[in-house]
Design a protein around this motif. Structure first.
Motif, short mmCIF file in Angstrom:
data_model
loop_
_atom_site.label_atom_id
_atom_site.label_comp_id
_atom_site.label_asym_id
_atom_site.label_seq_id
_atom_site.Cartn_x
_atom_site.Cartn_y
_atom_site.Cartn_z
N GLU A 166 23.90 58.02 58.99
CA GLU A 166 22.79 58.86 59.41
C GLU A 166 21.69 58.80 58.35
OE1 GLU A 166 26.62 60.80 61.00
OE2 GLU A 166 25.95 59.87 59.13
N ARG A 267 25.81 71.32 61.66
CA ARG A 267 24.73 72.05 61.01
C ARG A 267 23.41 71.84 61.77
NH1 ARG A 267 28.21 70.34 57.13
NH2 ARG A 267 27.30 68.25 57.07
N GLU A 270 20.92 68.48 62.32
CA GLU A 270 21.56 67.34 61.68
C GLU A 270 22.13 66.45 62.77
OE1 GLU A 270 24.06 67.47 58.34
OE2 GLU A 270 22.90 69.00 57.29
N TYR A 272 24.96 63.49 63.89
CA TYR A 272 26.31 63.04 63.57
C TYR A 272 26.67 61.82 64.40
CZ TYR A 272 26.72 67.64 61.36
OH TYR A 272 26.53 68.75 60.57
#
Length: 357
Positions: A166, A267, A270, A272
């Motif tokens: 990421e 979170r 964010e 993933y």
């Protein structure tokens, strides 16, 4: 129908055993767009199986274009009191969402290579407008969190052979219409971040690799899906490239469990990667596993020019899953087990269905 397969029910139960956090959704409602698709129908199946095996219930708002596609996929389960069909089309801006919900999982998107090539404008607009509409809805109705299902194609091409992490992005040719999908996904992710920053709408993003499994439509022309159906039908697998491209293949239930894990543990703003480290293989290796599972031949052939237009240009789209693993998620199906189960479930579903006629 897939529920005729005892192996599918066993896979659902095994996956649920790894998801004790789903108890946090009891008494909540979850809207899932693209609910009849390969990925999101597996999410729906997990939630429905949870309701079947637990006292506490999760209300499922299955959003899609037609009730008929929900009935075709889920059968009489659409009449369950905890299942509600919600008309929704990601390509339109006049959807009328009136039912309250606590969470949204947005998976409605055109992901078929042939359709992307045929309708690049619609592909890009549905990615961008689809998420904007849902973010506006979340903003006005107090939705707790939106999960956006993006794609590994947002990473583009890079020179390194290491898995994508990421935040590491490569080159995407913005003037290639085939990239309407990847560019549209990138824009949708930025839209999520922008709504969080300006309006406080909480979002999380997942980037699946190449998802496969018995939840795929028999009309899905992506190679993992098409070859799975061919192997289950006893037909030879025809590979129209050298098969050297590396992909993060992921069984649909591993992907579904990862989505639910990120929904509850990820979170805010964010992204993933969804990838099982035990299932990163080349296209050729995937084809060999499916041929072995179906006891069929693997044949090499040349692709037409039109077929080549739909190919994913990334030679290596393997994904680093450290972020996802750090949340506590773990995949259950490596490549050999996942592809074997896919073929077996498709065979079971067909043979049992024929016997019941």
């Amino acid at each position: 129908m897939i529920y005729n397969s005892s192996l599918w029910i066993s896979d659902l139960d095994e996956t649920l055993g790894s998801l004790p956090i789903l108890s946090e959704l009891e008494g909540r409602s979850v809207m899932i767009t693209g609910a009849a698709g390969l990925v999101c129908s597996a999410v729906v199946d997990l939630l429905m199986r949870y309701n079947e095996t637990h006292t506490g219930k999760i209300h499922i708002l299955a959003a899609g274009r037609w009730l008929s596609e929900m009935t075709d996929r889920f059968g009489d389960r659409v009449n369950d009191g905890n299942f509600t069909f919600v008309p929704y089309d990601a390509s339109k801006t006049d959807n009328e969402l009136s039912l309250p919900c606590d969470y949204i999982i947005h998976g409605a998107s055109n992901a078929f290579p042939g359709m992307i090539v045929k309708e690049p404008v619609e592909t890009m607009l549905s990615n961008f407008l689809g998420i904007k509409y849902l973010l506006d809805y979340a903003k006005s109705s107090g939705v707790r969190r939106v999960l956006y299902i993006s794609s590994s194609e947002v990473y583009g091409q890079k020179n390194s052979s290491e898995p994508y992490r990421e935040g590491e992005y490569g080159f995407i040719d913005q003037l290639n219409p085939r990239n309407s999908y990847s560019v549209g996904k990138r824009a949708a992710e930025t839209m999520c971040a922008s709504y969080a920053d300006e309006y406080g709408v909480e979002s999380v993003i997942v980037r699946p690799g190449h998802i496969y499994g018995p939840t795929a439509s028999p009309f899905d022309n992506r190679v993992a899906s098409a070859w799975s159906y061919a192997a289950a039908a006893g037909e030879s697998i025809v590979m129209k490239s050298d098969g050297a491209q590396i992909r993060s293949y992921c069984y649909c239930l591993d992907c579904a469990s990862a989505i639910l894990y990120v929904l509850l543990r990820g979170r805010n703003i964010e992204a993933y990667n969804i990838s099982n480290p035990e299932s990163i293989v080349s296209i050729k290796e995937m084809a060999q596993l499916l041929a072995l599972s179906g006891e069929v031949s693997l044949i090499r052939a040349d692709a037409t020019d039109d077929e080549k237009k739909g190919f994913n240009p990334m030679s290596n789209s393997s994904l680093d899953s450290a972020g996802l693993l750090g949340l506590g998620w773990k995949g259950l199906f490596d490549a050999q087990r996942g592809f074997s189960h896919t073929v077996r479930i498709l065979k079971e579903a067909k043979s049992t269905g024929e016997k019941s006629k």
